[in-house]
Scaffold this motif. Structure first.
Motif, PDB file in Angstrom:
ATOM      1  N   HIS A  38       0.844  -1.204   0.000  1.00 39.12           N
ATOM      2  CA  HIS A  38       0.000   0.000   0.000  1.00 39.12           C
ATOM      3  C   HIS A  38       0.879   1.254   0.000  1.00 39.12           C
ATOM      4  O   HIS A  38       0.600   2.219  -0.715  1.00 39.12           O
ATOM      5  N   ARG A  42       1.024   4.157  -3.089  1.00 35.63           N
ATOM      6  CA  ARG A  42       0.654   5.558  -2.879  1.00 35.63           C
ATOM      7  C   ARG A  42       1.846   6.495  -3.047  1.00 35.63           C
ATOM      8  O   ARG A  42       1.687   7.647  -3.452  1.00 35.63           O
ATOM      9  N   LEU A  43       3.034   6.005  -2.723  1.00 38.86           N
ATOM     10  CA  LEU A  43       4.219   6.866  -2.812  1.00 38.86           C
ATOM     11  C   LEU A  43       4.791   6.944  -4.225  1.00 38.86           C
ATOM     12  O   LEU A  43       5.297   7.996  -4.627  1.00 38.86           O
ATOM     13  N   SER A  44       4.693   5.863  -4.977  1.00 40.33           N
ATOM     14  CA  SER A  44       5.328   5.802  -6.304  1.00 40.33           C
ATOM     15  C   SER A  44       4.973   6.966  -7.224  1.00 40.33           C
ATOM     16  O   SER A  44       5.855   7.522  -7.886  1.00 40.33           O
ATOM     17  N   PRO A  45       3.683   7.398  -7.323  1.00 40.27           N
ATOM     18  CA  PRO A  45       3.374   8.503  -8.220  1.00 40.27           C
ATOM     19  C   PRO A  45       3.932   9.849  -7.745  1.00 40.27           C
ATOM     20  O   PRO A  45       3.939  10.815  -8.508  1.00 40.27           O
ATOM     21  N   GLN A  46       4.390   9.906  -6.495  1.00 41.37           N
ATOM     22  CA  GLN A  46       4.817  11.176  -5.914  1.00 41.37           C
ATOM     23  C   GLN A  46       6.330  11.369  -5.937  1.00 41.37           C
ATOM     24  O   GLN A  46       6.827  12.458  -5.639  1.00 41.37           O
ATOM     25  N   PRO A 106      -2.034  10.901   2.151  1.00 35.88           N
ATOM     26  CA  PRO A 106      -2.476  11.717   1.007  1.00 35.88           C
ATOM     27  C   PRO A 106      -1.668  11.481  -0.269  1.00 35.88           C
ATOM     28  O   PRO A 106      -0.443  11.352  -0.229  1.00 35.88           O
ATOM     29  N   LEU A 107      -2.370  11.458  -1.372  1.00 39.71           N
ATOM     30  CA  LEU A 107      -1.714  11.297  -2.664  1.00 39.71           C
ATOM     31  C   LEU A 107      -1.080  12.599  -3.148  1.00 39.71           C
ATOM     32  O   LEU A 107      -0.332  12.592  -4.123  1.00 39.71           O
ATOM     33  N   ASN A 108      -1.377  13.706  -2.462  1.00 37.56           N
ATOM     34  CA  ASN A 108      -0.739  14.983  -2.802  1.00 37.56           C
ATOM     35  C   ASN A 108       0.243  15.411  -1.714  1.00 37.56           C
ATOM     36  O   ASN A 108       0.593  16.584  -1.606  1.00 37.56           O
ATOM     37  N   SER A 110       3.497  14.838  -1.306  1.00 37.55           N
ATOM     38  CA  SER A 110       4.743  15.379  -1.858  1.00 37.55           C
ATOM     39  C   SER A 110       4.552  16.799  -2.376  1.00 37.55           C
ATOM     40  O   SER A 110       5.330  17.706  -2.080  1.00 37.55           O
TER      41      SER A 110
END
Length: 204
Positions: A38, A42-46, A106-108, A110
Motif C-alpha cells: 500500500h 501511494r508513494l510511487s506517483p509522488q 495523502p496522494l498529494n 509530496s
C-alpha cells in the motif's frame, strides 16, 4: 516548482512493532495485501526513486524492486535512524519519508510539502492534521527534508538524541495542515488495523 523527479521516497519499515507483538509490520496483511505494498502504491506517483528502510526480512522487501537499507544506528533507534539511513543513500536534493503503517496517506503529500518548503525556504517540512474537535496534531514521520540536513541529523544522533521534535526544532522547519485526519490513520495494533479495514470496506 521543483519536479517530483528530484524527490527520493523513503518508506520506514524498520521499527520493532512492539504493539503488534513484535512482528514485521510492513509485511502484515491489510485489505488483502501487505502494508508495504500500500505504501509503495501511494508513494510511487509522488517520487521517482523509493528506498525501503527495514532491519529484518530484507529478502522479502527486496522482491519489490526497490533498494532496501538498514539503520546504521543499533538497537532500533526510531524513525530518526531511518531518516539518517535514507539521507545517506539519497541521490536527489529532497527526501520524503512515510511510515509503512499508514496505508491511506495523502496522494498529494509530496506536492503540498514541497510547495510549503519552497514558499518558506525551510530545510524540513512535516505534515499535521486536524481532528474532529479542531485540535492540530503533528505527523512528523510524514516529512520532506533537504538532503543537506544529513550532517545536522548525524550530529544529533551521535549526541544521543532520539526525539524527532527536538531535532526539528534545531532546523528551519514548517508544517502543512491537512484537513483529512483519517489520511494519517496508522495501525499500531491488530485492533487498529482491523478497525481501519472495516472503515475502508464500508466506504467502498
Amino acid at each position: 516548482m521543483t519536479a517530483h523527479a528530484e524527490i527520493t521516497g523513503l518508506i520506514l519499515a524498520g521499527g520493532r512493532a512492539q504493539r503488534m507483538g513484535g512482528i514485521d509490520k510492513g509485511l502484515v496483511s491489510f485489505m488483502g495485501k501487505p502494508l508495504i505494498e500500500h505504501a509503495i502504491a501511494r508513494l510511487s506517483p509522488q517520487v521517482t526513486t523509493i528506498l525501503i528502510n527495514a532491519n529484518r526480512n530484507h529478502d522479502r522487501y527486496v522482491q519489490y524492486g526497490h533498494a532496501v537499507i538498514a539503520d546504521h544506528h543499533p538497537d532500533f533507534a526510531g524513525p530518526l535512524a531511518g531518516f539518517a539511513a535514507g539521507l545517506k543513500q539519497c541521490k536527489t536534493e529532497y527526501l520524503l519519508s512515510v511510515p509503512c503503517d499508514s496505508p491511506v496517506f495523502p496522494l498529494n503529500l509530496s506536492q503540498k510539502l514541497l510547495e510549503e518548503m519552497n514558499s518558506t525556504q525551510s530545510d524540513l517540512v512535516y505534515a499535521s492534521s486536524i481532528d474532529s474537535a479542531g485540535a492540530t496534531w503533528t505527523q512528523p514521520v510524514f516529512c520532506l527534508m533537504r538532503r543537506s540536513v544529513q550532517q545536522s541529523l548525524q550530529e544529533f544522533l551521535d549526541q544521543g538524541g532520539r526525539k524527532i521534535d527536538r531535532w526539528f526544532e534545531a532546523l528551519p522547519s514548517s508544517t502543512v495542515v491537512f484537513a483529512d485526519e483519517a489520511a494519517f490513520a496508522n495501525t499500531n495494533t491488530p485492533e487498529e488495523l482491523q478497525a481501519l479495514e472495516q472503515v475502508l470496506r464500508a466506504s467502498n
